[in-house]
Design an enzyme around this catalytic site. Structure first.
Site, PDB file in Angstrom:
ATOM      1  N   ASP A 134       0.829  -1.204   0.000  1.00 60.63           N
ATOM      2  CA  ASP A 134       0.000   0.000   0.000  1.00 60.63           C
ATOM      3  C   ASP A 134       0.865   1.256   0.000  1.00 60.63           C
ATOM      4  O   ASP A 134       1.967   1.263   0.565  1.00 60.63           O
ATOM      5  CB  ASP A 134      -0.912  -0.029   1.249  1.00 60.63           C
ATOM      6  CG  ASP A 134      -2.087   0.927   1.123  1.00 60.63           C
ATOM      7  OD1 ASP A 134      -2.284   1.516   0.043  1.00 60.63           O
ATOM      8  OD2 ASP A 134      -2.797   1.104   2.123  1.00 60.63           O
ATOM      9  N   HIS A 150       3.287   3.058  -8.960  1.00 65.19           N
ATOM     10  CA  HIS A 150       3.084   1.617  -9.183  1.00 65.19           C
ATOM     11  C   HIS A 150       4.325   0.994  -9.846  1.00 65.19           C
ATOM     12  O   HIS A 150       4.696  -0.132  -9.563  1.00 65.19           O
ATOM     13  CB  HIS A 150       1.847   1.372 -10.049  1.00 65.19           C
ATOM     14  CG  HIS A 150       0.563   1.804  -9.389  1.00 65.19           C
ATOM     15  ND1 HIS A 150       0.267   1.498  -8.085  1.00 65.19           N
ATOM     16  CD2 HIS A 150      -0.496   2.526  -9.848  1.00 65.19           C
ATOM     17  CE1 HIS A 150      -0.922   1.998  -7.772  1.00 65.19           C
ATOM     18  NE2 HIS A 150      -1.395   2.645  -8.825  1.00 65.19           N
ATOM     19  N   LEU A 179      11.950 -19.644  -3.156  1.00 74.38           N
ATOM     20  CA  LEU A 179      10.711 -19.059  -2.623  1.00 74.38           C
ATOM     21  C   LEU A 179       9.559 -19.133  -3.634  1.00 74.38           C
ATOM     22  O   LEU A 179       9.788 -19.053  -4.847  1.00 74.38           O
ATOM     23  CB  LEU A 179      11.005 -17.603  -2.253  1.00 74.38           C
ATOM     24  CG  LEU A 179       9.857 -16.706  -1.828  1.00 74.38           C
ATOM     25  CD1 LEU A 179      10.307 -15.813  -0.672  1.00 74.38           C
ATOM     26  CD2 LEU A 179       9.375 -15.830  -2.967  1.00 74.38           C
TER      27      LEU A 179
HETATM   28  C1  FPP Z   1      -1.527   0.198  -3.504  1.00 75.38           C
HETATM   29  O1  FPP Z   1      -1.120   1.508  -3.550  1.00 75.38           O
HETATM   30  C2  FPP Z   1      -0.957  -0.571  -4.603  1.00 75.38           C
HETATM   31  C3  FPP Z   1      -1.661  -1.152  -5.632  1.00 75.38           C
HETATM   32  C4  FPP Z   1      -3.109  -1.117  -5.784  1.00 75.38           C
HETATM   33  C5  FPP Z   1      -0.941  -1.899  -6.694  1.00 75.38           C
HETATM   34  C6  FPP Z   1       0.237  -2.641  -6.182  1.00 75.38           C
HETATM   35  C7  FPP Z   1       0.954  -3.346  -7.226  1.00 75.38           C
HETATM   36  C8  FPP Z   1       2.298  -3.444  -7.293  1.00 75.38           C
HETATM   37  C9  FPP Z   1       3.223  -2.807  -6.366  1.00 75.38           C
HETATM   38  C10 FPP Z   1       2.969  -4.255  -8.319  1.00 75.38           C
HETATM   39  C11 FPP Z   1       2.202  -5.441  -8.718  1.00 75.38           C
HETATM   40  C12 FPP Z   1       3.015  -6.388  -9.381  1.00 75.38           C
HETATM   41  C13 FPP Z   1       2.543  -7.403 -10.121  1.00 75.38           C
HETATM   42  C14 FPP Z   1       3.429  -8.495 -10.459  1.00 75.38           C
HETATM   43  C15 FPP Z   1       1.164  -7.457 -10.611  1.00 75.38           C
HETATM   44  P1  FPP Z   1      -2.238   2.593  -3.711  1.00 75.38           P
HETATM   45  O2  FPP Z   1      -2.422   2.866  -5.136  1.00 75.38           O
HETATM   46  O3  FPP Z   1      -3.462   2.122  -2.993  1.00 75.38           O
HETATM   47  O4  FPP Z   1      -1.581   3.795  -2.972  1.00 75.38           O
HETATM   48  P2  FPP Z   1      -2.339   4.957  -2.196  1.00 75.38           P
HETATM   49  O5  FPP Z   1      -3.120   4.293  -1.089  1.00 75.38           O
HETATM   50  O6  FPP Z   1      -1.210   5.784  -1.686  1.00 75.38           O
HETATM   51  O7  FPP Z   1      -3.196   5.659  -3.201  1.00 75.38           O
END
Ligand code: FPP
Length: 245
Positions: free
Chosen positions: A21, A38, A132
């Protein structure tokens, strides 16, 4: 003694889960578009996966896209849907070197054909690896996962393959995506939020919870070691009494 040697000398959890997050807020703080957050988050996922593997952790489950994330603006959803391909193309060499197996948990019925095929291909190509297991939870929600398990068991009863009196906790667990993974020891959430958001609700029954204010892109190996050190100092009783030393 370094924090790493201290952590290595104690019980290393077999399975950890991370709610990734704070990508958006990490980007906003730097006046960058959310999608760059992201992108950084994806790079960090590669780094932390390798760090966990080197420490001897057997499984890492990450919450990359929830069943609710479809509500985000189309531009952001489109970008997030590109990540499985980007992630596996950019890091497949490093994952191979580290003998890392990749699996995906979540709904497949709403995936594009490209992602659907990609997920099957990666799972098949990496299935015999012994390092892993990275369990990428994508279009994942615990309520959906448990509902599907209930439906499957109901079907098994209807088809006379299972007697109602034989339904037990192991049978339920063996109908979840995580059936091959060790019990969940530790769940981490980054970015300061303190909730579980429909992630691995069955699996976290006896896991320890760790919350950090760091945004996911800045959750470094040092932050991982801090979380493991904190975990190793907890008394896990599993409903019983503390063991006498
Ligand atoms: C949350 O931050 C993050 C997400 C919804 C996406 C997370 C995905 C990745 C880090 C990479 C994924 C990798 C693969 C292999 C699919 P947010 O957008 O909710 O952040 P905020 O709460 O600050 O808005």
């Amino acid at each position: 003694m370094s924090l790493e040697s201290k952590v290595r000398g104690r019980y290393i959890p077999k399975h950890i889960a991370i709610i990734l997050d704070g990508n958006g807020r990490w980007a906003k703080k730097r006046n960058m578009p959310r999608n760059l957050g992201h992108k950084r988050g994806t790079l960090n996922l590669k780094n932390i996966t390798i760090a966990c593997n080197v420490l001897g952790i057997k499984a890492l489950s990450v919450y990359a896209f929830s069943t609710e994330n479809w509500k985000r603006p189309k531009e952001e959803v489109d970008y997030l849907m590109e990540l499985p391909k980007q992630f596996t193309e950019d890091y497949k060499g490093q994952f191979k070197e580290n003998d890392i197996r990749v699996m995906f948990s979540g709904r497949r019925d709403r995936m594009s054909k490209v992602n659907y095929d990609l997920m099957l291909e990666i799972e098949e190509k990496t299935k015999d690896r012994e390092g892993l297991i990275l369990n990428v939870c994508f279009d994942y929600g615990s309520h959906f996962e448990i509902t599907e398990a209930v439906k499957q068991i109901a079907k098994d009863v209807k088809d006379n393959n299972v007697d109602i009196s034989d339904i037990n906790e192991d049978m339920i667990a063996s109908n979840l995506y995580t059936k091959e993974l060790p019990p969940l020891d530790l769940m981490i959430r980054t970015s300061g939020e303190q909730r579980i958001s429909n992630f691995l609700l069955w699996q976290l029954a006896y896991s320890e919870l760790y919350f950090t204010k760091k945004f996911w892109p800045e959750f470094s190996k040092k932050e991982l070691l801090k979380a493991l050190d904190n975990f190793q100092n907890r008394d896990r009783k599993f409903g019983g009494l503390k063991e006498k030393k």
